[in-house]
Structures are given as structure tokens and as C-alpha cells.
Scaffold this active site. Structure first.
Site: not given
Ligand code: ADP
Ligand code: ADP
Ligand code: MG
Length: 540
Positions: A75, A159, A194, A256
Site C-alpha cells: 500500500k 493515514e 473493514h 484481480r
Molecule cells: P484492505 O487491504 O484490508 O482491503 P483497505 O486499505 O482497502 O485495506 O481498507 C479497508 C477498509 O478500511 C476500507 O474499505 C475502509 O472502510 C476502511 N478504511 C481504510 N482506510 C481508511 C481511512 N483512511 N479512513 C477511514 N476508513 C478507512
Molecule cells: P474483496 O476485496 O474482493 O472482498 P478479499 O480481499 O476479501 O476480496 O478476498 C477475496 C476472497 O478470497 C475472500 O473471500 C477471502 O476470504 C478469500 N481469500 C483470500 N485469500 C485467501 C487465502 N489465502 N485462503 C483462503 N481464502 C482466501
Molecule cells: Mg481494500
């Protein structure tokens, strides 16, 4: 596997010995003579080394180049890249310095609340929201520990925590001829821990102008890494006063296909997986930006084997029944069926329900109706919780952010405790079954009607019977009164529910009512004495 012409076993259920084992996957592809591998959306789908291994083996990886995956995989690096490309990023610190004192000073400069995030994080893990300067060190230490153990990389970024955050993401697509477009946005603001729970398109409050502006930023982001295939640019938006051009910041890119891609397929009528294959085969994108359709509204709910009334604990076990309605505008993507077992080896997702409608209200009505008509017997599910979400007034009114579920948890999970009407439905089913068992079949041609056998229960000559049952783990007594119309069953004054579906299994009757399950068994007094009633041998 059922749709496939051929299937190759790759190993045992443990992901590390099968779906995460690159050697086995490539060997299986070779054995089958496959010229490409679609990595799905979990497991190795965002693994640059795996993409490289496929490439080296002469097998097309259906996705972007290893370099693009790497560039967006962390990130902090991705944010630095976006900053250079002129894409607005969430204010904060995403540099290399990891000294706690330095990071604490940065957090102070950014201004609380802040979010500490694992640079290598994903799936909502490795995040800590910090409200006060005094709490920073502890939160940092625990975040780094989690990041190290979950992702093998302790590095974090800081952040600004956006007030009233909305998660708005853009579906992008690139081909090998330098073309890149977006297929509009998805609003994934309904989250828990989240993680996305309900996703929809278009985003409430999104205008065509705003879509074009943010879409352009998303496409620019994809172009900086020469993106090929399907990807998602996630933005965090400041929802205060509605969506606005200066209230969007790049959060991360998922290189993806996403779990929620059917929402985009719903409003565009396109098949994103087909596009992935075409692009991987070297074709040009089938449409130009101005040709991308957008019709009606689509919404997806993630149906999980989990128990909303018990802190969403995963609920494993055999699916005694799994049935979905066949209703208008509904699509169901499911990986399991009746008789399958929900195991602890994978994410306990049962299915995704996607509803499309002319309007947002129609789509949400269709989704809620479908969830309430869905029958999941055996493991508990979040169907009732999801239906309550889809019907929630404030959400319907467009008044929500990522805190919506937490703020309304009690109302959404429903009143805990026994559903008496469902228990009565289960008791009636048990009674019918017992009656059928006890009653001698008078005529071998016609199956016995359980209600003819009411006499079998009048051993004491009484016209009432008390039937001890266990419903939802609670010991109660079902009252059975025999009258002119046959047997009337009630539990604590309530008769069977008219809107319940009872699924009879050898071990119990599972009653499904508005997406919620009540498991009903006859109370075994012998079991009572060993203190095991209603637990079904499970340790809770
Ligand atoms: P991940 O890789 O686990 O998906 P993200 O960076 O996409 O991590 O963040 C997951 C969720 O956390 C976001 O969909 C949002 O709801 C919350 N989030 C992330 N960054 C922020 C932020 N700067 N302020 C508020 N909420 C946030
Ligand atoms: P999205 O942002 O599209 O919601 P996620 O980051 O939550 O996607 O992951 C996609 C899906 O694949 C989820 O259902 C997650 O739990 C599953 N997944 C991701 N990595 C693994 C893993 N290493 N083993 C099992 N399930 C996984
Ligand atoms: Mg995300």
C-alpha cells in the site's frame, strides 16, 4: 468442478498444501494441457511470484503482469506511485521510516483520528484506528505484531481517518494494446471489521460528472502500471454532505477480479470473466469508454455460515438444506449445495446473492425478499441480518457510511432469544414425525397421516400433551392440545409461524423464518441428566 470437462486433484483441504502450492497448480495445468490459469479472487490471485512462475512455464496467467502486481502489492509503494501520477491519495505518511517516535510525530502532524495500516495488509487485517495521541504507541506495537504474523512484513503507514467514510471503488480494465477504461463504480460502504458485507452499483449520490472525473483518476492509476486485465481502484470518500469531487482519495488497488464483480455485471450486462479471457488471449477491449452501458441498480450480499447473534462466529457443519428462490432479477453464485459441509479450512462463504432492479429500491426489495426466502439449514447463516440491512431505513435513504453496521448492530441482528413461533413450528414437525413413526399403517397403499395418530399421545387419557423440546439451545415445553381440528401446538402461548419453513433432518428439525434458523429437537431426558441437552455434542 461440476462444470468442468476435467478435474485434477491438487491436494488436501489445507490451502497451504493445495491452493497455495504453486508447484502443484502448475503441474496440474501441465498435466491437463492447459494454456492458461485463472487464479480466481483469493489465494494466489495477487501473488506476483505465482504470475511469474506461470509466465516462465509458458502458461498465461489471467491477470496483470508480475510487475503491476508488485507495484500495487504494497500500500505504501502504491500510494507513492499514485501521488506521482497526480491521483489524490489519503493524507498521511507512507514513507520508509518505521521508528515509533517518528511515526508518532507524523500521526500528530496528520491529526487524530488516524489509521495505522500494515503496508502489506489485506482482507481488513492489520489496521488500528487511533483516537488519541496517548494511545498511539500501544496501537502501533500491536498493529506491527499483527502485520508481521499475518503478512510476514511489519511495516506500516499512517493515514488520516476520514470522517464519515464511504468506500467507493472503480472497476478498471486494460488490454495489451495500451487501452484502459473503467466500468463505473461500486459502493462497498456496508462493512464489518473493514470487510465488505453488501455492495451496490451505482453509488447512491453519484452523478455522471463525478463518475467521469473519478473514473478518469482510476484509469490514470491503472495506466501508471500498464495494467492488463480486470482490476479495482479503491477510494475512500468523505461522505459528509454527500459525494463531492474534492472528497475522494486513492486507498489501494486490488490487482484481480473482486468478489463483488457481479454488481458491475448487473448494471452493465457484461461478463467480466469473459473479458478477462479475451484480454489474456491478446484481444482488444470489446468496448470504448463511451460505449459502457449502465442500466438500473444492482446489489450483492455475501451469505456466510456464521451466527450474527453470537458475534458472527463461523458456523461450520453439514448443509442439511440449501435452497434459493428463483425470483425475478436474482442471480445466485454459490460454491456449495445441500449435503456439502462448511469446513474451517476456507472462508465460510456459502453464496453471493445479487439482485438487479430498475431502481435502487426495487433491487434492495428483491434482495431482501430473496434472502428471507433462502433456506440454509444446518450451519447458521447471516441471511436474516443481511435482509434487515437491505431493509434498513437509513440505508435506504442513502444516509450511511462504513460505520453503519456497527452503529446499528443490535437492531440488525434482531432480538436475541427464542423465536417461539419458530419453535412451535419445529415442535409440530417433530410431533408429526413421531406420530407417523408410532402409528401403524392401516392401509399399505396410503401412507399414514400423522394427524390420524393423535390417539397415540393420549396415553393418560388427557386431551393435552406437554412435549419437552430444545429450541435454539433452550429447554422449553411445547403444549399440544387435541381438538376437533386435530392437534394444536404452541410454545409459551404462540402457535406455529405461518411464514416458517421446517426442514426435517435425522438429528433435528431446522425451522427457517425470515433468514433465521431455529433448531428444534425432542428433549432427551436421559441426556439432560448428563448435562448435554441441545448441544448436539458441540462445544460452544
Ligand atoms: P484492505 O487491504 O484490508 O482491503 P483497505 O486499505 O482497502 O485495506 O481498507 C479497508 C477498509 O478500511 C476500507 O474499505 C475502509 O472502510 C476502511 N478504511 C481504510 N482506510 C481508511 C481511512 N483512511 N479512513 C477511514 N476508513 C478507512
Ligand atoms: P474483496 O476485496 O474482493 O472482498 P478479499 O480481499 O476479501 O476480496 O478476498 C477475496 C476472497 O478470497 C475472500 O473471500 C477471502 O476470504 C478469500 N481469500 C483470500 N485469500 C485467501 C487465502 N489465502 N485462503 C483462503 N481464502 C482466501
Ligand atoms: Mg481494500
Amino acid at each position: 468442478v461440476k462444470s468442468a470437462d476435467e478435474a485434477v486433484a491438487i491436494g488436501p483441504p489445507q490451502a497451504s498444501e493445495s491452493y497455495l502450492d504453486a508447484d502443484k497448480l502448475i503441474a496440474a495445468a501441465r498435466e491437463a494441457g492447459a494454456d492458461c490459469i485463472h487464479p480466481g479472487y483469493g489465494f494466489l490471485s495477487e501473488n506476483a511470484d505465482f504470475a511469474q512462475r506461470c509466465h516462465d512455464a509458458g502458461i498465461a496467467f489471467i491477470g496483470p503482469s508480475p510487475d503491476a502486481i508488485r507495484a500495487m502489492g504494497l500500500k505504501d509503494r502504491a500510494k507513492a506511485l499514485m501521488e506521482k501520477a497526480g491521483v489524490p491519495v489519503v493524507p498521511g505518511y507512507h514513507g520508509d521510516q518505521q521508528d515509533p517516535t517518528f511515526l508518532k510525530r507524523k500521526a500528530y502532524e496528520i491529526g487524530y483520528p488516524v489509521l495505522i495500516k500494515a503496508a502489506a495488509g489485506g482482507g481488513g487485517k492489520g489496521m488500528r484506528r487511533v483516537e488519541r495521541h496517548a494511545d498511539f504507541e500501544d496501537a502501533l506495537a500491536s498493529c506491527m505484531r499483527e502485520a508481521q504474523s499475518a503478512f510476514g512484513d511489519a511495516r506500516v503507514l499512517i493515514e488520516k481517518y476520514i470522517a464519515s467514510p464511504r468506500h467507493i471503488e472503480f472497476q478498471v480494465f486494460g488490454d495489451k494494446h495500451g487501452n484502459a477504461i473503467h466500468l463505473g463504480e461500486r459502493d462497498c460502504s456496508l462493512q464489518r471489521r473493514h470487510q465488505k458485507v453488501i455492495e451496490e452499483a451505482p453509488a447512491p449520490g453519484m452523478s455522471a460528472d463525478l463518475r467521469a472525473a473519478i473514473g478518469e483518476a482510476a484509469v490514470a492509476a491503472a495506466r501508471t502500471v500498464d495494467y492488463v486485465g480486470a482490476g479495482t481502484i479503491e477510494f475512500i470518500a468523505d461522505g459528509v454532505g454527500g459525494l463531492k469531487p474534492d472528497g475522494f482519495w486513492f486507498m489501494e488497488m486490488n490487482t484481480r477480479l473482486q468478489v463483488e464483480h457481479p454488481v458491475t455485471e448487473g448494471v452493465t450486462g457484461l461478463d467480466l470473466v469473459e473479458w478477462q479471457f479475451r484480454v489474456a488471449a491478446g484481444e482488444k477491449l470489446p468496448l470504448r469508454q463511451d460505449q459502457v452501458p449502465l442500466t438500473g441498480h444492482a446489489v450483492e450480499a455475501r451469505l456466510y455460515a456464521e451466527d450474527p447473534e453470537r458475534s458472527f462466529l463461523p458456523s461450520t457443519g453439514k448443509l442439511v438444506a440449501l435452497r434459493f428462490p428463483d425470483s425475478q432479477g436474482l442471480r445466485v453464485d454459490s460454491g456449495v449445495e445441500t449435503g456439502d459441509t462448511v469446513t474451517p479450512f476456507y472462508d465460510p462463504m456459502i453464496a453471493k446473492l445479487i439482485a438487479h432492479g430498475d431502481t435502487r429500491d426495487q433491487a434492495l426489495d428483491r434482495l431482501a425478499d430473496a434472502l428471507e426466502a433462502t433456506v440454509v439449514a444446518g450451519p447458521r447463516s447471516n441471511a436474516g441480518f443481511l435482509a434487515a440491512l437491505a431493509r434498513a431505513d437509513a440505508f435506504r435513504g442513502g444516509d450511511f457510511d462504513t460505520g453503519f453496521i456497527d452503529a446499528n448492530l443490535a437492531a440488525l441482528t434482531g432480538a436475541p432469544g427464542l423465536d417461539r413461533a419458530a419453535a412451535a413450528s419445529g415442535a409440530r414437525e417433530l410431533l408429526q414425525r413421531e406420530a407417523a413413526r408410532i402409528a401403524p399403517a392401516r392401509d399399505p397403499e396410503t401412507p399414514p397421516s400423522p394427524w390420524d395418530a393423535g390417539d397415540g399421545f393420549q396415553l393418560s387419557g388427557a386431551r393435552r400433551l406437554a412435549l419437552p423440546i430444545v429450541a435454539d439451545g433452550e429447554s422449553v415445553v411445547a403444549e399440544v392440545a387435541y381438538g376437533a381440528n386435530g392437534a394444536m401446538v404452541s410454545v409459551e402461548g404462540e402457535g406455529p409461524a405461518a411464514d416458517a419453513v421446517a426442514v426435517a433432518a435425522p438429528d433435528a428439525v431446522y425451522v427457517l423464518r425470515r433468514g433465521r434458523q431455529t433448531k428444534v429437537t425432542l428433549r432427551d431426558l436421559a441426556l439432560d441428566q448428563v448435562g448435554d441437552a441441545g448441544q448436539g455434542g458441540l462445544v460452544r
